[in-house]
Design an enzyme around this catalytic site. Sequence first.
Site, PDB file in Angstrom:
ATOM      1  N   HIS A  91       0.833  -1.203   0.000  1.00 34.49           N
ATOM      2  CA  HIS A  91       0.000   0.000   0.000  1.00 34.49           C
ATOM      3  C   HIS A  91       0.871   1.258   0.000  1.00 34.49           C
ATOM      4  O   HIS A  91       0.698   2.145  -0.851  1.00 34.49           O
ATOM      5  CB  HIS A  91      -0.906  -0.020   1.242  1.00 34.49           C
ATOM      6  CG  HIS A  91      -1.780   1.190   1.370  1.00 34.49           C
ATOM      7  ND1 HIS A  91      -3.108   1.201   1.012  1.00 34.49           N
ATOM      8  CD2 HIS A  91      -1.505   2.449   1.826  1.00 34.49           C
ATOM      9  CE1 HIS A  91      -3.615   2.400   1.237  1.00 34.49           C
ATOM     10  NE2 HIS A  91      -2.662   3.181   1.728  1.00 34.49           N
ATOM     11  N   GLU A  92       1.792   1.324   0.934  1.00 36.38           N
ATOM     12  CA  GLU A  92       2.640   2.516   1.023  1.00 36.38           C
ATOM     13  C   GLU A  92       3.593   2.618  -0.168  1.00 36.38           C
ATOM     14  O   GLU A  92       3.942   3.723  -0.600  1.00 36.38           O
ATOM     15  CB  GLU A  92       3.417   2.512   2.338  1.00 36.38           C
ATOM     16  CG  GLU A  92       2.554   2.410   3.597  1.00 36.38           C
ATOM     17  CD  GLU A  92       1.479   3.483   3.701  1.00 36.38           C
ATOM     18  OE1 GLU A  92       1.592   4.528   3.022  1.00 36.38           O
ATOM     19  OE2 GLU A  92       0.520   3.280   4.460  1.00 36.38           O
ATOM     20  N   HIS A 149       1.895   4.481  -2.828  1.00 41.77           N
ATOM     21  CA  HIS A 149       2.018   5.930  -2.654  1.00 41.77           C
ATOM     22  C   HIS A 149       3.389   6.408  -3.126  1.00 41.77           C
ATOM     23  O   HIS A 149       3.504   7.454  -3.791  1.00 41.77           O
ATOM     24  CB  HIS A 149       1.865   6.293  -1.168  1.00 41.77           C
ATOM     25  CG  HIS A 149       0.462   6.265  -0.663  1.00 41.77           C
ATOM     26  ND1 HIS A 149      -0.581   6.908  -1.302  1.00 41.77           N
ATOM     27  CD2 HIS A 149      -0.079   5.686   0.450  1.00 41.77           C
ATOM     28  CE1 HIS A 149      -1.695   6.729  -0.617  1.00 41.77           C
ATOM     29  NE2 HIS A 149      -1.417   5.983   0.438  1.00 41.77           N
ATOM     30  N   HIS A 206       3.601   6.567  -6.823  1.00 40.50           N
ATOM     31  CA  HIS A 206       2.804   7.689  -7.306  1.00 40.50           C
ATOM     32  C   HIS A 206       3.567   8.999  -7.131  1.00 40.50           C
ATOM     33  O   HIS A 206       3.604   9.845  -8.034  1.00 40.50           O
ATOM     34  CB  HIS A 206       1.477   7.727  -6.550  1.00 40.50           C
ATOM     35  CG  HIS A 206       0.412   8.530  -7.205  1.00 40.50           C
ATOM     36  ND1 HIS A 206      -0.840   8.695  -6.672  1.00 40.50           N
ATOM     37  CD2 HIS A 206       0.398   9.228  -8.367  1.00 40.50           C
ATOM     38  CE1 HIS A 206      -1.572   9.449  -7.462  1.00 40.50           C
ATOM     39  NE2 HIS A 206      -0.839   9.793  -8.499  1.00 40.50           N
ATOM     40  N   GLU A 237      -5.837   7.602  -2.553  1.00 41.97           N
ATOM     41  CA  GLU A 237      -5.691   6.244  -2.054  1.00 41.97           C
ATOM     42  C   GLU A 237      -5.948   5.176  -3.118  1.00 41.97           C
ATOM     43  O   GLU A 237      -5.798   3.979  -2.835  1.00 41.97           O
ATOM     44  CB  GLU A 237      -6.639   6.010  -0.870  1.00 41.97           C
ATOM     45  CG  GLU A 237      -6.366   6.867   0.346  1.00 41.97           C
ATOM     46  CD  GLU A 237      -5.020   6.567   0.993  1.00 41.97           C
ATOM     47  OE1 GLU A 237      -4.492   5.455   0.783  1.00 41.97           O
ATOM     48  OE2 GLU A 237      -4.499   7.447   1.706  1.00 41.97           O
ATOM     49  N   TYR A 281     -11.172   6.353   1.382  1.00 40.78           N
ATOM     50  CA  TYR A 281     -10.728   4.956   1.317  1.00 40.78           C
ATOM     51  C   TYR A 281     -11.743   4.075   0.606  1.00 40.78           C
ATOM     52  O   TYR A 281     -11.379   3.260  -0.250  1.00 40.78           O
ATOM     53  CB  TYR A 281     -10.428   4.416   2.716  1.00 40.78           C
ATOM     54  CG  TYR A 281      -9.073   4.842   3.218  1.00 40.78           C
ATOM     55  CD1 TYR A 281      -7.931   4.105   2.925  1.00 40.78           C
ATOM     56  CD2 TYR A 281      -8.926   6.014   3.954  1.00 40.78           C
ATOM     57  CE1 TYR A 281      -6.685   4.502   3.368  1.00 40.78           C
ATOM     58  CE2 TYR A 281      -7.681   6.423   4.404  1.00 40.78           C
ATOM     59  CZ  TYR A 281      -6.563   5.663   4.101  1.00 40.78           C
ATOM     60  OH  TYR A 281      -5.326   6.064   4.527  1.00 40.78           O
TER      61      TYR A 281
END
Length: 225
Positions: free
Chosen positions: A11-12, A15, A18, A41, A152
């Site tokens: 998940h991180e 980010h 991105h 998200e 989310y």
Amino acid sequence: MEYGDVETFFHEFGHLMHHILGGQQPWAGISGITMEADFGEAPSQMLEEFIRSPQLLASFAHHYKTGEPIPAELVERMNRAGAFGRANSTAAQISYTAISYDIYKGNPKNVDLDAVTLADTKRYTLITPPTGTHMYASFGHLSSYSSAYYTYMWDKVIAEDFVTKFDRSNLLAPAPAARYRHLVLEPGGSTSANDLVKNFLGRTQNMAAFEHWLSEEFESAAAKK
């Protein structure tokens, strides 16, 4: 690392990718994750789905003593377990969304945090919080996302739709990954989130992929009958 740790790492990492790939724009105001805040998200939640791939996991998830790649059968069982109770976890996310909105929608002087938390939890889930738990005290996103925790669930729908454009049997295939990089990540804030979605999907997002994800526990059981 446990399953939840790997999921959080991906998940991180979503980010991070991105930030890096979207950070090549000529102006700071549109560089990186600078599109509408409630799209932020989607790329990270999309990458969470990649940990369900036996092929991808086997490329790095090895036994710490023997070096053996994680068995595909274990990943299959892991995925079945991960699909269990998704409706409950989704209901919990919706309750958090309601709590974040209801706390911030009025005059702060009139907010009863315990009353809001109790009412929204009982309304959206099957759980009645025990007296004196004060869950909002550990709800870290209340300070960072304020009333926008809905992001989310909003982005989960988009993320599951994004995954439909990848080959589940070969998530490392370069063509879909390149399209995703060029059409979703690299534009940063130079393109509206609606257009980022439409450019990649060829249409606006819909609920079909999310509905499949939500009911996957029951679809797997029906397929075995």
